[in-house]
Motif scaffolding. Structure first.
Motif, PDB file in Angstrom:
ATOM      1  N   ALA A   1       0.130   6.528   9.706  1.00  0.00           N
ATOM      2  CA  ALA A   1       0.315   5.385   8.693  1.00  0.00           C
ATOM      3  C   ALA A   1      -0.983   5.285   7.978  1.00  0.00           C
ATOM      4  O   ALA A   1      -1.133   4.969   6.416  1.00  0.00           O
ATOM      5  CB  ALA A   1       0.470   4.075   9.141  1.00  0.00           C
TER       6      ALA A   1
ATOM      7  N   GLN B   1       3.329  -0.284  -1.646  1.00  0.00           N
ATOM      8  CA  GLN B   1       3.206   0.693  -0.911  1.00  0.00           C
ATOM      9  C   GLN B   1       2.723   0.208   0.692  1.00  0.00           C
ATOM     10  O   GLN B   1       3.270   0.584   1.465  1.00  0.00           O
ATOM     11  CB  GLN B   1       2.299   1.868  -1.544  1.00  0.00           C
TER      12      GLN B   1
ATOM     13  N   ASP C   1       7.300   0.971   8.118  1.00  0.00           N
ATOM     14  CA  ASP C   1       7.434   1.835   9.013  1.00  0.00           C
ATOM     15  C   ASP C   1       6.567   2.248  10.090  1.00  0.00           C
ATOM     16  O   ASP C   1       6.759   3.157  11.156  1.00  0.00           O
ATOM     17  CB  ASP C   1       7.252   3.020   8.147  1.00  0.00           C
TER      18      ASP C   1
ATOM     19  N   ASP D   1      -1.057   8.063   5.361  1.00  0.00           N
ATOM     20  CA  ASP D   1      -0.383   7.606   4.465  1.00  0.00           C
ATOM     21  C   ASP D   1      -0.961   6.507   3.130  1.00  0.00           C
ATOM     22  O   ASP D   1      -0.853   6.973   2.010  1.00  0.00           O
ATOM     23  CB  ASP D   1       0.944   7.145   4.825  1.00  0.00           C
ATOM     24  N   VAL D   2      -1.613   5.514   3.731  1.00  0.00           N
ATOM     25  CA  VAL D   2      -2.243   4.604   2.796  1.00  0.00           C
ATOM     26  C   VAL D   2      -3.092   5.320   2.095  1.00  0.00           C
ATOM     27  O   VAL D   2      -3.233   5.078   0.704  1.00  0.00           O
ATOM     28  CB  VAL D   2      -2.983   3.657   3.518  1.00  0.00           C
TER      29      VAL D   2
ATOM     30  N   ILE E   1       4.658   0.858   3.979  1.00  0.00           N
ATOM     31  CA  ILE E   1       3.896   1.614   5.219  1.00  0.00           C
ATOM     32  C   ILE E   1       3.941   0.648   6.402  1.00  0.00           C
ATOM     33  O   ILE E   1       4.232   1.088   7.535  1.00  0.00           O
ATOM     34  CB  ILE E   1       2.566   1.942   4.635  1.00  0.00           C
TER      35      ILE E   1
END
Length: 124
Positions: A7, A114, A121, A10-11, A118
């Motif tokens: 995560a 976004q 999830d 992803d950020v 994130i």
């Protein structure tokens, strides 16, 4: 479902202008994971300091008897945006994502969108 490490990655990869991100326990003020940062932005210090911000806002909401939850908290600086997003999932109780953005490169609306994706999830 994403774990903490994926995560945070992803950020940093999907949000333009991301400087650093941390997953923080606001009961202790400790960062459970960090990625990015700089010499000027110590994410562990930021995690502890922003814990006070979250606690103060939660307390203010309680004192006002508001039946509301914090979606996110925005702090605008001259050159940066700082976003704080409490986790809403059952496993994320007492945690928040902290994101620092370079204001000249970031799209604040997209960053919020976004970060929300994130957060949804993330499985802690």
């Amino acid at each position: 479902m994403a774990n903490t490490e994926s995560a945070l990655k992803d950020v940093m990869s999907s949000i333009d202008g991301a400087i650093g991100v941390a997953l923080v326990d606001y009961n202790s003020g400790m960062a459970l994971g960090t990625l990015g940062g700089s010499a000027e932005l110590d994410l562990n210090v930021a995690a502890a300091g922003n814990t006070d911000v979250v606690r103060a806002k939660v307390r203010a909401i309680e004192l006002l008897n508001l039946k509301e939850a914090i979606e996110d908290i925005l702090i605008s600086l001259n050159t940066q945006y700082h976003l704080i997003r409490p986790l809403t999932g059952r496993s994320g109780k007492g945690l928040f994502l902290y994101l620092a953005l370079d204001r000249s490169r970031a799209n604040l609306a997209m960053a919020r969108h976004q970060l929300k994706r994130i957060e949804a999830d993330l499985e802690v």
